[in-house]
Design a protein around this motif. Structure first.
Motif, mmCIF file in Angstrom:
data_model
loop_
_atom_site.group_PDB
_atom_site.id
_atom_site.type_symbol
_atom_site.label_atom_id
_atom_site.label_comp_id
_atom_site.label_asym_id
_atom_site.label_seq_id
_atom_site.Cartn_x
_atom_site.Cartn_y
_atom_site.Cartn_z
ATOM 1 N N GLY B 132 0.826 -1.206 0.000
ATOM 2 C CA GLY B 132 0.000 0.000 0.000
ATOM 3 C C GLY B 132 0.854 1.248 0.000
ATOM 4 N N MET B 177 -6.574 -0.749 -7.241
ATOM 5 C CA MET B 177 -7.556 -1.835 -7.306
ATOM 6 C C MET B 177 -6.818 -3.175 -7.225
ATOM 7 N N LEU B 180 -5.653 -3.865 -3.793
ATOM 8 C CA LEU B 180 -6.760 -4.332 -2.943
ATOM 9 C C LEU B 180 -7.069 -5.795 -3.229
ATOM 10 N N LEU B 181 -7.078 -6.135 -4.491
ATOM 11 C CA LEU B 181 -7.392 -7.526 -4.838
ATOM 12 C C LEU B 181 -6.344 -8.470 -4.269
ATOM 13 N N ALA B 183 -4.606 -7.889 -1.659
ATOM 14 C CA ALA B 183 -4.888 -7.942 -0.226
ATOM 15 C C ALA B 183 -6.028 -8.913 0.024
ATOM 16 N N ALA B 184 -7.030 -8.824 -0.839
ATOM 17 C CA ALA B 184 -8.197 -9.692 -0.644
ATOM 18 C C ALA B 184 -7.814 -11.149 -0.820
ATOM 19 N N ALA B 186 -5.474 -12.574 0.203
ATOM 20 C CA ALA B 186 -4.865 -13.111 1.412
ATOM 21 C C ALA B 186 -5.876 -13.256 2.538
ATOM 22 N N TYR B 187 -7.152 -13.354 2.169
ATOM 23 C CA TYR B 187 -8.185 -13.290 3.212
ATOM 24 C C TYR B 187 -8.131 -14.450 4.200
ATOM 25 N N LEU B 189 -5.574 -15.554 5.381
ATOM 26 C CA LEU B 189 -4.392 -15.391 6.195
ATOM 27 C C LEU B 189 -4.781 -14.769 7.535
ATOM 28 N N VAL B 196 -0.853 -7.285 6.585
ATOM 29 C CA VAL B 196 -1.480 -7.981 5.474
ATOM 30 C C VAL B 196 -0.897 -7.604 4.120
ATOM 31 N N LEU B 197 -0.461 -6.390 3.982
ATOM 32 C CA LEU B 197 0.087 -6.008 2.676
ATOM 33 C C LEU B 197 1.603 -6.085 2.641
ATOM 34 N N ASN B 210 -5.367 -16.771 -2.561
ATOM 35 C CA ASN B 210 -6.416 -17.182 -3.490
ATOM 36 C C ASN B 210 -5.949 -16.919 -4.922
ATOM 37 N N LEU B 213 -8.087 -14.445 -7.264
ATOM 38 C CA LEU B 213 -8.003 -13.039 -6.883
ATOM 39 C C LEU B 213 -6.610 -12.480 -7.131
#
Lengths: 308, 493, 214, 660
Positions: B132, B177, B180-181, B183-184, B186-187, B189, B196-197, B210, B213
């Motif tokens: 980020g 975007m 974010l994807l 990051a997503a 890694a949900y 995790l 997370v980032l 994933n 994603l």
């Protein structure tokens, strides 16, 4: 495949040197005879040469040493070529594999210098002659070499002496359609190189239509003698190329061989040329290349038949 | 290790501070001198960090939000090199404008602060471990440099700036975007939100990300940062911006800003490779080739010298991207090419800038005989362009050779063929441009300024560097490139 | 809570339609303001157990920046430049609305296809964000005035923000704020750039900015 | 090996010294030329050492780039090619020092010498490079340096164009080589030549093709020859001499080297070479005929001679693939000798052309005439070169052509099967080439040096200075010497032949070599006879004329009253019959302004023979590519909305394609 020297190998050179002018005399005599006149004596060319040798020289101011070198190199090259030219089954003074290539290139050397000597005069007529000479010989060279290659293939030897040795000892057995084609091809080359009808007319008086003669317009005295003698010699040795193919003489007795060869060398080309010059006119200049290309095609055909 | 991490803060703070200090000087000359000094000062901690990283491994700081490994260290070196060169070049570049009173103190102040601000922003991109923050840094470079393009406000410059701003902003928005994807992805995790980032975290847990994603995210990233990096067909802002910016700015644009964007992509390559071996490769090769071909078309028909150089940047970024898609060997080559291209292109812009001043135009049809007019700048341009089109013994030839080799090793024959075809077209086209520029009768009677010592050092130094790298690669560089390449593509092995 | 979210979403979608269909720049800016406020509220509505502070901080930041600062900035530029309308976009307003509708349907379709790791309650945010992104891009590609483009960019940004709000708990607050700050600076600079364009060219029709080509 | 590297370092260092001292032209010339001479002389020591002893000198140094090492090796093959590299370099450098005197006011000669030395060093390195990467780098240096040499007169747009054509051609060729070496390197895991292993290659024929195109474009194989007729006229003559005499041979070297690297050739490759050789030879000489720019003419002759060399290689390759050592010795041996010979007579001719250009200020043959009287040395040496290139006895050109002839005669005689057809084709081709070359050089020599000056400028022509004459004299002496020593030179090629045959005929090759050498020896005897006869004739005529009065007069004008020098036969008219014969290939354009009225005042005829391959192939190709690529320009119209649309479309396509 070594070079070999033998005492009898002198004879082709010797006979070439001494008898070549005689060939001219015979031709002229035959021509005259065929047209119902009484020709000049056979020895006339010798008289002409003698006369020319004793003359003084006039050189153009335009010219350089190239002009003087032209006749010398022209003659020298042909004399050298005579060293590798056999006479029938009598081998040449020098022979080695591939010597016929050298033979062709020696002729080219002489021609090269004749041409530049012509250009040295700065005359447009001589330039014109030089141009034509160069052009026609460029076309005749492939035909000559291919034809000789065909002979080489036929005889399994790649030196002139070797080839003609085989040709004459094999008598007519080796004669085949291919050899006929070769003969025709070499004959055309012979006519071209010697500036005879139908390629060139040695007796013409119009510079515009000349080829060989116009190139040497400016030469006189000993130079002209050299040129004329060279021309005779050239005709002699090129004649040998032809004679060798059709002369099957192989008596086994050396002096007889030599004598017959000489007689045939003198009479064969002379009669052929005489007949042609008697019966034909000069070709138009534009047709000459076609004739030469035809010679090339004959050689190729011969080779194809041999390679089959 | 902890102490070394502080240096990162020092770099960032110092360069921001220098940007502020630029505002207190009262003459453009002083500001330019200060900039030279300042950049040198910043170089010290940067190099220290790089050396430290080289010998003791990766450095991190601020709870792992900052992180320097060989990949970033390498890019830091390239960045500092380009910045130093450009700053020193700028010292004399503005001479004429200062004399004419165009480059006023106000402008100089703006120039100086933006210069350091962009240095900071780019450093931020390189040192952040947090994807980020990396994005924030990248967006900041866009915003900061926008005004550098429009230093002397005029119609074309405004137009270029506008296009740059909008297109890159859109691109960067996509990149966000993508971030974010990722990051997503890694949900699953179970980590602290602050982590997370973190790239270092993500790279370790690749298996649980994933794939769908992550891939989607990578596409966004590639298009987004690719816009900033000038990959076709998102490169459209690039020639405009490069041609309108002052030469030193063009140099940092081409010499480094584009690479910074690619650097971001590299970080994601190592992520996406964790879930799919070939996903990124295919895309990168495709983009690389497309970029090369399209830039070739424009190089062929170009009349503006700086635009020509800009399209060369597009082409070379394409080559680097292609290299990135060709496995570890290709990545190695691509990184090497990054260095070579940066040095060479900066040099190109330097010379083009000065020639532009001498001739009063960048229209190549009106520039001729530059070698006669100025052996240094004319010769420098010739040299840099010849190097750019890939002539040995310059370094770019070597790196392109490495790329071809990588393509052969990975059996990407079609790409190699297209690459070679494209670069041949570039070669033919560019050469046609160079020759009349360099030779012939000078098309202006402008008296050339005496070339200063720094200029000579710059031009000759850059050429010598390119020549040296073309013939011999120091062990240190080899090692650093190797490690950096391993970071990007080591997972293939 | 779900109803509230749905309401927000519907309002946001409607606001996008307003953006697509309005020629008056002032109206667009106001709509943007409303959109910003709605987006600011959105994260708060999403049902989360943890991270209240985090969410609140970001929401307030978004609310202020998107809902107040942006419109203020844009109005300022608008006043400076003194124009009111977008004239003749590449695609007319009514067709724009239809295209918007099509975009909405596509977004819904994609949103339903996406296997996204989000709570059931916020699943609808994703189509919304996609729609906003599409709308923003549509505005960017069809509008001629510089200011309209800025607004298009903002709509795009809002869409991404909406998307971000779904995965918000994954992104650290500093990043979020940094992103917001960047957006702020971006708009600020775009505003200045618009002003520069106006000064240099006496208009802000960006489609007439085509001196640089090839 | 160290000695060799030292010589290269001397050459490069002196080049740099010349660059640094460029402000003083005399100093930089001294440094540059001195460096080349010193370095080359030193370099010749290990070269001869290797060639005579048949040994190898090599050196491995660690090097990162190379996937292998900095590997240099002088093996017999390299040493054979190094001889012309060093030898001709010395002569051309000395000549150049004199040649460039003329430009010392206007040009920075130091820059020129820098690149000249770089070229020499590059060629030397190419010959010894034992590593693909090193080879490529040296190759590129060798290719880049002439670009700056060719564009010595860089202010002329024609020269600029020539430089462009040259560099484009050479670089595009180099790209093929790049792929060639990399492909081999990737297949064998190392770029060192000694690690290359032909048996591991998948695409042998592809590799072969790459090598032919890559090296062929440097050598000037048709249709990759287009740069030659552009670059040579543009370059200063000593540079043309070095390029044509030596640099293009490095392409041949590369071909030999790649033969070694690729292993036993397949029959088809031999035919490819013979085919290319015949086409290059015949088309080259045909195009040469139609030129009336002296150096352009010579450039086309380089194409022709490269064709002859290629024929020789082709015959040798056929021999290799048919396990026939005779063909190998004749073909490869002939090709190798021709490399050496061509480097001698072609540099000689280019140097001569340079002297002519220097003296008369033009290269246009039609404007010259009568130069022999004013430039006797240049003229004589040029004549030697011309005779040699036509393959006339007793000069060196004949020796090598003779071997190739012999090979093909042998082939025609003893081989069986349909494939033999290539051999007679070679004979016919060589004969035709020889004949046409003779026309061309009688034209070149005759029109330039003989007759009288066709323009007033020709009258004030002076012979060039000593430093230019000496190299020409040495070269012509060497032409004669090599003609007479053909057999011995051929014998020294034995280790080279063993190398290119990968030692497959270790027993047969010396045997065949002796046979070939023997017939060459016989040729030499005939040459000796020829020289003897000529000498005899000279004295004979001298004797004949010694008692006579030798007059000078005007040329017999066939009755025309006022001949002028403008009425001499021109070059174009001299070759007109032949160019007419080949008009379909040549596509000569005549620009005629015919006579009008009763007393026409101005009449003119200009002929132009542009390169057909360039006009019919390359130009359309380049134009077509350009048109297609220009079509792409519409994507960048300046509309920002469109630009954003690109981004969006790209994204959407990728998403649909990749993610779905």
């Amino acid at each position: 495949m070594m070079t070999y020297w033998s005492h009898q190998s002198i004879s082709p050179v010797i006979s070439a040197i001494f008898l070549a002018p005689l060939l001219f005399g015979v031709i002229n005599w035959i021509k005259a005879f065929l047209s119902g006149r009484r020709g000049a004596p056979w020895l006339q060319p010798y008289f002409d040469l003698w006369k020319l040798m004793r003359k003084s020289a006039v050189y153009s101011r335009t010219t350089t040493w190239i002009f003087r070198a032209g006749p010398l190199v022209g003659l020298g090259a042909i004399l050298t070529a005579a060293m590798i030219m056999p006479m029938g089954n009598i081998p040449a003074l020098v022979s080695f594999p591939g010597d016929f290539v050298l033979f062709a290139y020696l002729l080219a050397l002489g021609r090269f210098f004749t041409i530049i000597a012509a250009l040295d005069t700065g005359s447009s007529f001589q330039g014109m002659g030089a141009s034509r000479e160069a052009y026609f010989s460029a076309l005749s060279e492939p035909a000559l070499l291919l034809a000789l290659t065909a002979v080489a293939r036929r005889t399994g030897s790649n030196s002139l002496s070797g080839m003609y040795e085989v040709l004459s000892s094999g008598s007519w057995a080796l004669v085949s359609p291919a050899m006929v084609l070769v003969f025709i091809a070499i004959f055309i080359v012979f006519l071209t190189e010697n500036a005879r009808i139908p390629v060139d007319d040695p007796t013409t008086h119009l510079e515009l239509t000349m080829i060989h003669e116009v190139m040497v317009l400016d030469h006189g005295g000993p130079d002209l003698a050299f040129i004329n003698y060279g021309a005779a010699l050239k005709m002699w040795i090129l004649g040998q190329l032809l004679i060798g193919i059709v002369n099957p003489v192989h008596t086994g007795i050396m002096w007889l061989n030599q004598t017959i060869s000489i007689v045939v060398s003198l009479s064969g080309p002379a009669i052929a040329v005489g007949l042609i010059e008697f019966s034909m006119a000069r070709l138009r200049l534009k047709r000459v290349p076609q004739l030469l290309v035809a010679a090339g095609i004959f050689s190729v055909l011969a080779l194809i038949m041999e390679l089959r | 290790m902890h102490n070394a991490g502080h240096l990162i803060w020092i770099i960032l703070v110092v360069s921001v501070a220098f940007g502020g200090i630029c505002r207190i000087f009262r003459s453009p000359r002083k500001i330019l001198s200060f900039m030279c000094a300042g950049v040198l000062v910043v170089t010290v901690p940067v190099l220290t960090l790089v050396v430290y990283t080289f010998y003791y491994g990766a450095v991190s700081s601020a709870g792992q939000w900052f992180y320097i490994d060989s990949l970033s260290a390498f890019h830091l070196v390239v960045m500092m090199l380009v910045f130093c060169m450009s700053t020193f070049y700028g010292y004399h570049y503005f001479d004429e404008k200062i004399d004419e009173g165009i480059f006023t103190t106000r402008l100089a102040r703006r120039y100086g602060s933006l210069w350091f601000a962009s240095l900071t922003a780019m450093t931020l991109v390189l040192v952040s471990n947090n994807l980020g923050i990396m994005w924030v840094g990248m967006e900041t470079t866009t915003l900061v440099t926008a005004f550098l393009i429009n230093l002397y406000s005029n119609k074309t410059a405004v137009e270029a700036m506008w296009k740059y701003l909008i297109i890159c902003s859109v691109g960067i928005a996509f990149a966000f975007m993508g971030t974010l994807l990722v990051a997503a992805s890694a949900y699953t995790l179970e980590t602290h939100v602050a982590d997370v980032l973190l790239w270092t975290k993500l790279v370790k847990v690749g298996e649980v990300l994933n794939p769908a994603l992550l891939k989607t995210g990578f596409v966004f990233i590639l298009v987004g940062y690719g816009t900033k990096a000038g990959l076709a067909p998102m490169h459209t802002w690039l020639p405009d911006a490069h041609s309108q910016a002052p030469a030193p700015v063009s140099a940092i644009f081409s010499g480094f800003m584009l690479n910074a964007a690619l650097y971001c992509i590299m970080r994601y390559i190592s992520l996406v490779d964790l879930v799919s071996e070939t996903f990124s490769q295919e895309l990168l090769v495709l983009f690389g080739i497309g970029t090369i071909i399209i830039s070739a078309a424009f190089i062929l028909s170009q009349h503006d010298l700086k635009r020509l150089l800009a399209y060369h940047s597009v082409e070379h970024l394409g080559i680097i991207t292609l290299g990135l898609g060709l496995g570890p060997a290709g990545i190695f080559a691509a990184l090497f090419h990054t260095l070579n291209h940066s040095v060479c292109k900066s040099l190109g812009f330097f010379c083009a800038g000065r020639l532009g001043q001498i001739y009063g135009t960048y229209d190549m049809r009106q520039i001729s005989g530059s070698m006669h007019l100025s052996f240094l700048w004319g010769g420098g341009l010739m040299g840099s362009l010849l190097a750019l089109i890939g002539l040995a013994p310059f370094a770019l030839f070597m790196s392109e050779l490495l790329i071809v080799k990588a393509a052969l090793e990975t059996d990407t024959i079609w790409a190699m063929v297209l690459f070679l075809a494209g670069s041949s077209i570039v070669f033919v086209g560019a050469l046609k441009h160079i020759i009349p520029i360099a030779w012939g009768k000078p098309s202006t009677d402008h008296v050339c300024l005496k070339s200063m010592l720094t200029d000579k050092v710059l031009v000759l130094g850059a050429l010598a560097l390119l020549l040296m790298l073309g013939l011999w690669m120091p062990d240190v560089l080899h090692e650093i490139l190797y490690r950096a390449a391993y970071i990007v593509g080591g997972h293939h092995n | 809570m779900n109803n509230w979210i749905d309401l927000l979403i519907i309002l946001l979608i409607l606001s996008n339609f307003v953006m697509l269909g309005s020629s008056r720049l002032a109206v667009c800016i106001r709509t943007l303001a409303i959109q910003g406020i709605l987006l600011g509220i959105l994260p708060l509505m999403i049902d989360r157990q943890d991270l209240v502070l985090h969410t609140t901080l970001v929401s307030i930041g978004a609310l202020i920046i998107k809902g107040i600062v942006f419109p203020w900035l844009l109005f300022k530029v608008l006043r400076r430049i003194g124009i009111r309308r977008e004239i003749e976009p590449f695609v007319g307003y009514v067709p724009s609305l239809f295209i918007g509708l099509a975009g909405l349907i596509v977004s819904l379709y994609i949103g339903s296809k996406l296997d996204f790791p989000a709570p059931e309650s916020v699943a609808d945010v994703i189509p919304l964000s996609l729609f906003s992104i599409l709308a923003g891009l549509f505005l960017l590609t069809t509008r001629k005035k510089a200011l309209s483009m800025v607004m298009g960019y903002l709509v795009l940004e809002n869409g991404i923000y909406a998307f971000g709000s779904v995965v918000l708990n994954k992104v650290p607050v500093i990043v979020e704020l940094g992103v917001l700050l960047d957006a702020l600076v971006a708009v600020f600079i775009m505003g200045i750039a618009t002003y520069h364009i106006n000064r240099e060219f006496d208009h802000i029709d960006v489609n007439r900015l085509d001196n640089l080509k090839g | 090996m160290i000695v060799f590297l030292l010589s290269v370092i001397i050459i490069v260092a002196s080049g740099f010294a010349a660059l640094v001292t460029r402000r003083s032209n005399s100093l930089s010339t001294f440094l540059g030329v001195g460096g080349v001479c010193a370095g080359s002389l030193i370099g010749l020591i290990p070269t001869f050492n290797v060639l005579i002893h048949g040994s190898r000198l090599s050196l491995h140094l660690p090097w990162h780039f190379a996937w292998g090492s900095f590997f240099v090796e002088i093996d017999p093959l390299s040493s054979f090619f190094l001889i012309p590299v060093f030898g001709v370099s010395i002569l051309t450098a000395v000549y150049g020092a004199g040649y460039l005197q003329h430009y010392r006011q206007t040009h920075l000669l130091g820059v020129h010498w820098f690149f000249f030395n770089l070229l020499v060093a590059g060629m030397a390195m190419v010959a010894v490079a034992g590593n693909g990467v090193l080879f490529l780098i040296s190759w590129e240096v060798m290719s880049l340096a002439p670009f700056f040499l060719v564009t010595f007169h860089s202010d002329q747009s024609k020269v600029q164009h020539a430089g462009w054509v040259y560099l484009v051609a050479t670089h595009l060729g180099a790209i093929f080589l790049l792929v060639f070496f990399l492909l081999m390197g990737v297949n064998s895991g190392s770029m060192d030549f000694d690690h290359f292993n032909p048996s591991g290659y998948h695409h042998l024929s592809l590799l072969f093709l790459l090598a032919v195109i890559g090296f062929g474009s440097k050598s000037g194989f048709i249709p990759f020859h287009v740069w030659l007729p552009e670059a040579h006229p543009a370059a200063p003559s000593h540079v043309s001499a070095l390029m044509s005499g030596v640099m293009i041979k490095m392409g041949i070297y590369g071909l030999f080297r790649s033969l070694v690297l690729l292993g036993v050739p397949s029959v088809g490759w031999g035919y490819v070479f013979i085919g290319i050789g015949l086409i290059s030879g015949i088309a080259g000489v045909t195009f040469a005929l139609a030129q009336h720019d002296l150096k352009r003419l010579l450039a086309y002759h380089s194409v022709e001679n490269i064709g002859i060399i290629s024929i020789g290689i082709g015959i040798g390759m056929l021999g290799l693939s048919w396990d026939n050592p005779v063909l190998v010795v004749m073909g490869m041996g002939g090709a190798l000798l021709h490399v050496l010979n061509h480097s001698l007579f072609k540099s000689l001719l280019f140097l001569g052309a340079g002297s002519v250009q220097h003296a008369s200020g033009t290269l246009e043959i039609e404007h010259m005439g009568g130069l022999l009287k004013r430039m006797p040395i240049t003229g004589m040496t040029f004549l030697v070169g011309a005779a040699a290139i036509c393959g006339l006895p007793p000069l060196n050109g004949f020796i090598s052509e003779f071997l190739i002839y012999q090979g093909s005669v042998y082939g025609s005689m003893f081989l069986e099967g349909a494939t033999v057809g290539a051999m007679p084709a070679v004979i016919a081709g060589l004969a035709l080439i020889g004949g046409l070359a003779a026309i061309c050089f009688t034209k070149a020599f005759g029109i330039v040096f003989l007759g009288t000056a066709r323009r007033e400028k020709g009258v004030s022509v002076r012979e060039s200075r000593l430093s230019m004459k000496i190299p020409m004299l040495i070269l012509s002496a060497l032409c004669l010497l090599c003609g007479l020593l053909g057999a011995d030179i051929l014998k020294t090629a034995a280790p080279v032949l063993n190398m290119v045959t990968m030692n497959r005929f270790l027993d047969a090759i010396p045997l065949e070599l002796i046979k070939a050498a023997n017939s060459l020896r016989s040729v030499t005897w005939v040459f000796a006879g020829l020289i003897l006869i000529l000498t005899g004739l000279i004295f004979f005529r001298k004797w004949l004329l010694s008692k006579r009065y030798v007059q000078e007069g005007v040329t017999w004008d066939c009755g025309y009253i006022r001949p002028t020098s403008r009425m001499q036969y021109t070059a174009s008219s001299f070759v007109q019959p032949v160019t007419g014969f080949f008009r379909n290939i040549l596509q000569t354009r005549n620009i005629v302004s015919p006579p009008h009225g009763l007393f026409p005042t101005k009449v003119s005829l200009t002929t132009k023979t542009p390169d057909v391959f360039e006009k019919k192939f390359y130009s359309p190709l380049f134009e077509g590519t350009k048109r297609i690529l220009f079509g792409l320009r519409w994507i960048q119209q300046g509309r920002i909305q469109l630009y954003i649309a690109y981004i969006v479309i790209t994204l959407i396509i990728l998403l649909i394609w990749k993610v779905r």
